[in-house]
Design a protein around this motif. Structure first.
Motif, PDB file in Angstrom:
ATOM      1  N   LEU A 143     -40.068  49.046 -25.985  1.00 11.93           N
ATOM      2  CA  LEU A 143     -39.543  50.074 -26.873  1.00 11.93           C
ATOM      3  C   LEU A 143     -38.055  49.870 -27.097  1.00 11.93           C
ATOM      4  CD1 LEU A 143     -39.655  52.955 -28.272  1.00 11.93           C
ATOM      5  CD2 LEU A 143     -39.109  53.883 -26.006  1.00 11.93           C
ATOM      6  N   THR A 144     -37.641  49.942 -28.354  1.00  4.29           N
ATOM      7  CA  THR A 144     -36.221  49.918 -28.715  1.00  4.29           C
ATOM      8  C   THR A 144     -35.933  51.159 -29.547  1.00  4.29           C
ATOM      9  OG1 THR A 144     -36.238  47.500 -28.775  1.00  4.29           O
ATOM     10  CG2 THR A 144     -34.377  48.615 -29.823  1.00  4.29           C
ATOM     11  N   VAL A 145     -34.863  51.863 -29.233  1.00  7.28           N
ATOM     12  CA  VAL A 145     -34.495  53.059 -29.982  1.00  7.28           C
ATOM     13  C   VAL A 145     -33.000  53.035 -30.257  1.00  7.28           C
ATOM     14  CG1 VAL A 145     -34.273  54.388 -27.833  1.00  7.28           C
ATOM     15  CG2 VAL A 145     -34.524  55.593 -30.006  1.00  7.28           C
ATOM     16  N   ALA A 146     -32.607  53.444 -31.460  1.00  6.86           N
ATOM     17  CA  ALA A 146     -31.191  53.404 -31.831  1.00  6.86           C
ATOM     18  C   ALA A 146     -30.905  54.441 -32.909  1.00  6.86           C
ATOM     19  CB  ALA A 146     -30.812  52.015 -32.353  1.00  6.86           C
ATOM     20  N   GLY A 147     -29.670  54.918 -32.932  1.00  5.90           N
ATOM     21  CA  GLY A 147     -29.221  55.805 -33.988  1.00  5.90           C
ATOM     22  C   GLY A 147     -28.461  55.030 -35.059  1.00  5.90           C
ATOM     23  N   GLU A 148     -28.529  55.491 -36.295  1.00  2.00           N
ATOM     24  CA  GLU A 148     -27.823  54.847 -37.406  1.00  2.00           C
ATOM     25  C   GLU A 148     -27.209  55.919 -38.304  1.00  2.00           C
ATOM     26  OE1 GLU A 148     -29.691  51.525 -39.544  1.00  2.00           O
ATOM     27  OE2 GLU A 148     -31.408  51.776 -38.203  1.00  2.00           O
TER      28      GLU A 148
ATOM     29  N   ALA B  51     -44.417  56.049 -20.747  1.00  2.00           N
ATOM     30  CA  ALA B  51     -45.756  56.211 -21.312  1.00  2.00           C
ATOM     31  C   ALA B  51     -45.939  55.354 -22.559  1.00  2.00           C
ATOM     32  CB  ALA B  51     -46.003  57.681 -21.643  1.00  2.00           C
ATOM     33  N   ILE B  52     -44.902  55.281 -23.377  1.00  2.00           N
ATOM     34  CA  ILE B  52     -44.994  54.467 -24.597  1.00  2.00           C
ATOM     35  C   ILE B  52     -45.173  53.001 -24.243  1.00  2.00           C
ATOM     36  CG2 ILE B  52     -43.734  53.701 -26.651  1.00  2.00           C
ATOM     37  CD1 ILE B  52     -42.340  56.512 -26.567  1.00  2.00           C
ATOM     38  N   GLU B  53     -44.383  52.505 -23.314  1.00  3.71           N
ATOM     39  CA  GLU B  53     -44.466  51.085 -22.967  1.00  3.71           C
ATOM     40  C   GLU B  53     -45.741  50.764 -22.186  1.00  3.71           C
ATOM     41  OE1 GLU B  53     -39.869  49.592 -23.158  1.00  3.71           O
ATOM     42  OE2 GLU B  53     -40.658  50.085 -21.158  1.00  3.71           O
ATOM     43  N   ARG B  54     -46.350  51.768 -21.566  1.00  9.95           N
ATOM     44  CA  ARG B  54     -47.624  51.537 -20.877  1.00  9.95           C
ATOM     45  C   ARG B  54     -48.808  51.573 -21.833  1.00  9.95           C
ATOM     46  NH1 ARG B  54     -45.102  54.787 -16.870  1.00  9.95           N
ATOM     47  NH2 ARG B  54     -46.153  56.650 -17.690  1.00  9.95           N
ATOM     48  N   GLY B  55     -48.560  51.990 -23.097  1.00  7.12           N
ATOM     49  CA  GLY B  55     -49.631  51.906 -24.083  1.00  7.12           C
ATOM     50  C   GLY B  55     -50.196  53.214 -24.565  1.00  7.12           C
ATOM     51  N   VAL B  56     -49.422  54.306 -24.492  1.00  6.93           N
ATOM     52  CA  VAL B  56     -49.916  55.592 -24.956  1.00  6.93           C
ATOM     53  C   VAL B  56     -50.361  55.492 -26.416  1.00  6.93           C
ATOM     54  CG1 VAL B  56     -47.683  56.491 -25.766  1.00  6.93           C
ATOM     55  CG2 VAL B  56     -49.439  58.073 -24.976  1.00  6.93           C
TER      56      VAL B  56
ATOM     57  N   LEU C 174     -48.014  64.523 -25.285  1.00  7.13           N
ATOM     58  CA  LEU C 174     -46.875  64.029 -24.513  1.00  7.13           C
ATOM     59  C   LEU C 174     -45.543  64.543 -25.039  1.00  7.13           C
ATOM     60  CD1 LEU C 174     -45.805  62.030 -22.312  1.00  7.13           C
ATOM     61  CD2 LEU C 174     -45.736  60.291 -24.126  1.00  7.13           C
ATOM     62  N   MET C 175     -45.427  64.635 -26.381  1.00  7.85           N
ATOM     63  CA  MET C 175     -44.162  65.026 -26.999  1.00  7.85           C
ATOM     64  C   MET C 175     -44.397  66.188 -27.950  1.00  7.85           C
ATOM     65  SD  MET C 175     -42.580  61.240 -27.939  1.00  7.85           S
ATOM     66  CE  MET C 175     -40.910  61.857 -28.246  1.00  7.85           C
ATOM     67  N   PRO C 176     -43.442  67.109 -28.049  1.00  2.57           N
ATOM     68  CA  PRO C 176     -43.601  68.215 -29.001  1.00  2.57           C
ATOM     69  C   PRO C 176     -43.375  67.742 -30.434  1.00  2.57           C
ATOM     70  CG  PRO C 176     -41.449  68.331 -27.964  1.00  2.57           C
ATOM     71  CD  PRO C 176     -42.186  67.211 -27.282  1.00  2.57           C
ATOM     72  N   ALA C 177     -43.845  68.547 -31.375  1.00  3.72           N
ATOM     73  CA  ALA C 177     -43.596  68.244 -32.791  1.00  3.72           C
ATOM     74  C   ALA C 177     -42.099  68.189 -33.042  1.00  3.72           C
ATOM     75  CB  ALA C 177     -44.242  69.306 -33.669  1.00  3.72           C
ATOM     76  N   GLY C 178     -41.689  67.305 -33.934  1.00  7.28           N
ATOM     77  CA  GLY C 178     -40.281  67.170 -34.266  1.00  7.28           C
ATOM     78  C   GLY C 178     -39.917  65.742 -34.559  1.00  7.28           C
TER      79      GLY C 178
END
Length: 330
Positions: free
Chosen positions: A5-10, A69-74, A82-86
């Motif tokens: 997983l990679t996450v970044a702001g722009e 969880a994401i990297e384990r394959g959710v 796992l995550m709320p709406a948004g």
């Protein structure tokens, strides 16, 4: 399963300030997610919205909290729990859609039974809030577009709307006060909006005051935006609404957006597809809802000084889909 997983702001600058009743925006602040697996990468984007208590930092933190969880394959369905709406869930959900379709050698049009190739759609072109004179100038440039959306407030909506309609007499028109009106304003402006041939009034009242719409029969169809995020919200929606504006940043992704569209139609409500000011990476997944919506408002990328390569394009209010392979599989 081994994912990365990679996450970044722009920060994506706009070419023109975008004004609504809540303030002015000169850049879009987005968060992007990339999920890689077996040499294939899926991408997603979201727009954190302060109206809902979101910003880039909190959104990135929420995604990081789900990293394991994401990297384990959710999967996308498990992600709903796992995550709320948004915004945070939206970026992850859309990245998972993209990844799954690419791994399967498919695309979202085929997966959702949409017509291929995707056809251009009519999108609302926005006249942002300003003085009536400046709004008229902006509207004149859109006079030949099929659909215009007008941002208004409580200061003098009658003058704002008259100025826009005089400059753009032909287009269908959506009026969006962004929760700034009262029920008295809605009642008092019924005649004017009818005379000006307004086609849709979007979220005129604050979401926490929309009980005032109970039993109210507007001459202009009213769309719920801030009042509806996910399908469960329909249970408490007042009967004064006719349309639901579906935005992936509210629903928390395409998976929940599809559920909301189905639930809204089952209740006899019409569907609109909307967006935040964003890049085409946010718009591509929304196309899956827009393709069957009665109203579409996806001009967010058209406000950017520079969009992502291969994204949507538009001329005179007709938007062409992204190039094949941009998002959503092959």
């Amino acid at each position: 399963m081994n994912r990365t997983l990679t996450v970044a702001g722009e920060i994506l600058p706009l070419h023109t300030p975008f004004r609504i009743s809540r303030g002015v925006k000169t850049a879009a602040e987005v968060v992007t997610v990339a999920i890689a697996q077996d040499g294939i990468t899926g991408r997603g984007e979201c727009v954190p919205y302060p109206r809902y208590g979101e910003n880039a930092e909190s959104t990135i933190a929420a995604i990081e909290a789900a990293r394991g969880a994401i990297e384990r394959g959710v999967g996308r369905q498990d992600l709903l729990q796992l995550m709320p709406a948004g915004a945070a869930r939206n970026a992850v959900d859309c990245a998972l859609w993209d990844l799954e379709l690419r791994l399967a050698g498919s695309d979202f049009a085929a997966a959702l039974g949409l017509e291929r190739p995707l056809r251009p759609i009519v999108t609302a072109m926005t006249v942002s809030l300003d003085t009536p004179e400046r709004m008229a100038l902006a509207a004149a440039a859109l006079a030949d577009a099929p659909l215009v959306k007008v941002k208004v407030d409580r200061s003098d909506p009658a003058a704002q709307l008259r100025a826009v309609r005089a400059a753009a007499p032909k287009p269908k028109m959506i009026v969006d006060p962004n929760e700034s009106w009262t029920i008295s304003d809605v009642r008092d402006l019924q005649g004017l909006m009818t005379d000006l041939r307004i086609d849709l009034l979007e979220q005129p009242l604050p979401a926490d005051a929309d009980r005032d719409l109970i039993g109210f029969r507007s001459a202009i169809p009213i769309a719920a935006d801030e009042a509806v995020h996910v399908a469960a919200d329909l249970d408490s929606l007042p009967d004064g609404y006719d349309v639901v504006n579906i935005k992936l940043d509210k629903t928390g992704g395409l998976t929940a957006a599809l559920d909301l569209a189905q639930a809204a139609r089952a209740r006899g409500l019409d569907v609109m597809t909307g967006c935040m000011i964003s890049s085409s990476l946010s718009i591509a997944p929304a196309w899956a809802i827009a393709a069957t919506s009665s109203f579409v408002d996806l001009d967010g990328p058209l406000w950017l000084a520079e969009d992502r390569a291969g994204g949507v394009s538009a001329a005179n209010g007709i938007m062409a889909p992204p190039r094949p392979g941009f998002w959503g599989g092959i």
